[in-house]
Every structure is written in structure tokens, then in C-alpha cells.
Design an enzyme around this catalytic site. Structure first.
Site, PDB file in Angstrom:
ATOM      1  N   GLU A 118      -8.667   5.329  -6.482  1.00  0.00           N
ATOM      2  CA  GLU A 118      -7.825   5.692  -7.629  1.00  0.00           C
ATOM      3  C   GLU A 118      -8.626   6.401  -8.712  1.00  0.00           C
ATOM      4  O   GLU A 118      -8.203   6.464  -9.866  1.00  0.00           O
ATOM      5  CB  GLU A 118      -7.166   4.428  -8.201  1.00  0.00           C
ATOM      6  N   ASP A 135       0.342   4.338  -2.550  1.00  0.00           N
ATOM      7  CA  ASP A 135       0.255   5.766  -2.204  1.00  0.00           C
ATOM      8  C   ASP A 135       1.252   6.586  -3.017  1.00  0.00           C
ATOM      9  O   ASP A 135       0.957   7.702  -3.459  1.00  0.00           O
ATOM     10  CB  ASP A 135       0.506   5.966  -0.709  1.00  0.00           C
ATOM     11  N   HIS A 191       0.809  -1.213   0.000  1.00  0.00           N
ATOM     12  CA  HIS A 191       0.000   0.000   0.000  1.00  0.00           C
ATOM     13  C   HIS A 191       0.847   1.270   0.000  1.00  0.00           C
ATOM     14  O   HIS A 191       0.424   2.306  -0.535  1.00  0.00           O
ATOM     15  CB  HIS A 191      -0.958  -0.007   1.190  1.00  0.00           C
TER      16      HIS A 191
END
Length: 416
Positions: free
Chosen positions: A250, A224, A220
Site C-alpha cells: 500500500e 484490491d 483481500h
């Protein structure tokens, strides 16, 4: 005994006010967000249950903002346990639903590995509207102490605080661009000006291709990093007058004032290549990001902001179905019309009636205008071409024809 349990029926006025409160948070059908996923995870960890859900309830369904141990996304309101919590505004604990005469014939109970234990508490706004629930569910009977109920209520307060922060925020904490709410507030003004002065205006929506696979493969933190790099690259190629916002996860949207369809397509292609050119050193295997784009141009006679973004989204879905990493313009007909159509965004309880009034399906009316409506209903493909839309709170009904079917709803054209 009926498989559908009865919950207290609020007055039409009270339900209309409750739905207005749900609409105020602008969260229905938005992507997953870490804050709510963490709350769902905590419910499972603290209580040791199989399933945990953070949900909102509109006129026809219980929709899951976050869920652990359940991949459905939503359930019909008429079989939902949580509708009882919303109707009563109080916690509900069921130690064994198979032995409870109110629920023992509910299809969620009679299904394989069906619900046995249920504990739910309301999500209540500062002005007293119950807009959804937090719940803990298990396929095995169990007890639930007063202490555990108090913990669940505390988590509900945390969830409401997150909803309030989300509603009030104007800048996305990760990317630094406009939040969904802030983007829409600014975009509404530009759409109003474009409609009034009949100037060009286009919208571009895009999302990062296979973003879940990026998170699964690289973690993750890498996801990011991709989100921040993509938004930085896009921002560099936009004008100061353009509006850029993160709609969730997204998914992003851009509003381009004074841009026709050709100009908007040129912008989308430039952004698509800018994203493809991004490099992420140190990633193994090498991480390559791409995005799919949908473009739509405002028809000032028929479009409001929601309609414009919906058209762009339909083009985006076509781009994704066509193989991703491409930009496609909306291909629907936008024939000129001399009739001004004012679409009003609403969230109202409705009913779709057909089969000589022998069939009635609950629905949520999302927009209304003189000649039609946008309706959220599940499943839309089972409906005939001609239906009657009823809105009980307004004592109104219209004969209509289904002109579009989408994954979660339909668009109706009213009979003259």
C-alpha cells in the site's frame, strides 16, 4: 564450541559480484507481495513444516521477503543456516540440528522450540549468483527425501521467475501505474536534470492507513478495490509531467517536477482529501479509506533520488506517528552548502569497528559519498557515536560519526 558456525568464505570479489546481483533486483526491505507469500504457503502445505521462508541475503543479514510461521523479518547472517546454502550454492538438508556438530550450539537451535529440521535451496540468478534461499524449517526432527528436495528446488525456480518478472515489469498489474523499478528509472532522470539545472523538484510518499485492518475486516478483494480506487483518484489530480509509482503493498510515491515544498504540500493535501472522499458501496461496516503523506524537496547539493525518498519517508513516518490521515513536510535541516556531494548507491559488505577495535559488527553499505555513508545494520541504537567503517573489498576505511539513526541503519559523517 562457538555458537556461530563457519561457512566457506567467498573471495571479496565474488561476494561483491553477488551483492551487485542482489542489488539488481531492488527487493531488499520491500513490503510483502502475494506471489512470494503464496510460495511460502505452498512450502508449508506440501512439506507439512511449521516454518517456510523466502529470503535474500545481503552483507550482514538474511532478510525475509515472505515467511510463514516466523514473524522476525530477518536474522543476523552469522547465525543463519541459509548462509551455508548461499556460500556453497547447493541444497542443504539437516534432519536434526541438535545432533549436528556444525549447528548444535547455534542460538536458533538452542532457543525454546528451536530449529531441528532444516531444508534449504539457493535462489540462483541466470548468471549464477546465489542471492537468497527457499527453506523449510521445523522444531521436530524429520527426514527429507530426494523427491521432496526436487520439489523445493522447483519452487525455488518459480520464485526466481517471479523475481525476474518483478525486475522487468514496468506497469503494476493491479493498479496500472508504474512499478517500483519503472518509477525509479524515470525519477532518476528527473533528479539528474533538477540537480544539473538547479530547478525545483519535490517528492511525495504516502501509504493507505491501516490497510491490514481493511484486508482483515473486508477481505483481500476489498483491499484490491481500495488500492485501485486510491490510485485512480490520485491519478486524476496529477499533472501529465508527474511520476506516480507503487513501491509495494500500500506504499506509493510521486515525483513532482518544478514544485517547491509549498506546492508539493498543496498537492498532498488535495490527494488526501480525494482519498477521504472515496465511497465503497455495499461494505459493512462502511469502509472509509485515508492515507498519510510525507513531503520532501530536493536539495541539489546533497540529495540523490534515494536520499530524497528517504526524507519523504521520514516525514511519512512522522505523519503516521502523529495520528495518520495527515501530510507532513520533512523537518530536517537542509542548509545550503557549496560542496557538491555525489551519493553513489551501492550494496557492499562492510564492518563497523569501535570500542578500541574490540567490537566489530557486520553491516551493509547502501550509499557512499565523499563525506559520509548510509549503512544498514542491526540494531543501530547499540552503536556508539563514533565508529570506523571498513569496506574490505575496497581496502578502505573511514573514521565516522553517527549523524542519524533509523530503524534499520545509520548515516555516518566521515571525519575530515
Amino acid at each position: 564450541m562457538s555458537a556461530v558456525t563457519q561457512a566457506p568464505s567467498p573471495s571479496l570479489q565474488a561476494e561483491e559480484a553477488r551483492l551487485a546481483a542482489v542489488e539488481r533486483y531492488d527487493i531488499l526491505d520491500t513490503p510483502a507481495e502475494p506471489a512470494f507469500d503464496r510460495i511460502a504457503t505452498l512450502i508449508r502445505l506440501v512439506f507439512g513444516v511449521e516454518t517456510s521462508i523466502v529470503s535474500l541475503i545481503d552483507a550482514h543479514r538474511q532478510w525475509f521477503k515472505a515467511a510463514q510461521g516466523n514473524d522476525k523479518g530477518e536474522v543476523p547472517r552469522d547465525i543463519s543456516f541459509c548462509r551455508h546454502v548461499v556460500a556453497n550454492g547447493r541444497p542443504l538438508v539437516i534432519t536434526d540440528a541438535s545432533q549436528d556438530p556444525r549447528f548444535q550450539n547455534n542460538p536458533l537451535v538452542t532457543a525454546p522450540r528451536g530449529v531441528r529440521f532444516y531444508a534449504g535451496v539457493p535462489l540462483t540468478t541466470h548468471d549464477g549468483h546465489h542471492i537468497g534461499t527457499l527453506c523449510a524449517i521445523d522444531s521436530q526432527p524429520r527426514d527429507f527425501s530426494e523427491r521432496e528436495e526436487a520439489i523445493l528446488q522447483g519452487l525455488a525456480q518459480v520464485a526466481m521467475s517471479e523475481l525476474e518478472l518483478r525486475r522487468l515489469a514496468t506497469t503494476d498489474g493491479l493498479t496500472g501505474i508504474a512499478t517500483r523499478r519503472a518509477f525509479k528509472e524515470d525519477a532518476l532522470r528527473f533528479v539528474a536534470l533538477a540537480r544539473r539545472h538547479r530547478t525545483q523538484l519535490s517528492a511525495v510518499t504516502f501509504d493507505i492507513d491501516k490497510f491490514k485492518a481493511i484486508n482483515d475486516t473486508y477481505g483481500h478483494a476489498a483491499g484490491d478495490t481500495v488500492l485501485k480506487a486510491v490510485t485512480a483518484a490520485v491519478t486524476q489530480h496529477l499533472r501529465q509531467s508527474d511520476i506516480f509509482g507503487r513501491l509495494g503493498g500500500e506504499e506509493f510515491a510521486i515525483l513532482l517536477p518544478d514544485a517547491d515544498g509549498h506546492a508539493a504540500m498543496a498537492v498532498a493535501e488535495k490527494l488526501r482529501h480525494a482519498i477521504l472522499d472515496l465511497r465503497f458501496p455495499g461494505s459493512h461496516p462502511p469502509l472509509i479509506a485515508s492515507a498519510s503523506f510525507g513531503i520532501a524537496t530536493l536539495d541539489p547539493s546533497t540529495d540523490d533520488l534515494d536520499r530524497l525518498l528517504l526524507k519523504a519517508d521520514e516525514a511519512l513516518y512522522e505523519a503516521k506517528r502523529g495520528g495518520r490521515n495527515r501530510a507532513i513536510s520533512w523537518r530536517g535541516a537542509t542548509g545550503a552548502t557549496t560542496i557538491e556531494v555525489e551519493r553513489r548507491r551501492v550494496l557492499k559488505a562492510g564492518k563497523l569497528v569501535f570500542n578500541n577495535r574490540r567490537s566489530v559488527i557486520s553491516c551493509t553499505v547502501r550509499a557512499l559519498w565523499d563525506k559520509g555513508a548510509e549503512v544498514s545494520v542491526t540494531p543501530p541504537n547499540d552503536l556508539p557515536e563514533k565508529v570506523t567503517l571498513e569496506i574490505p573489498s575496497a581496502a578502505a576505511h573511514w573514521e565516522g560519526r553517527v549523524t542519524q539513526r533509523r530503524p534499520n541503519g545509520i548515516e555516518l559523517e566521515f571525519a575530515p
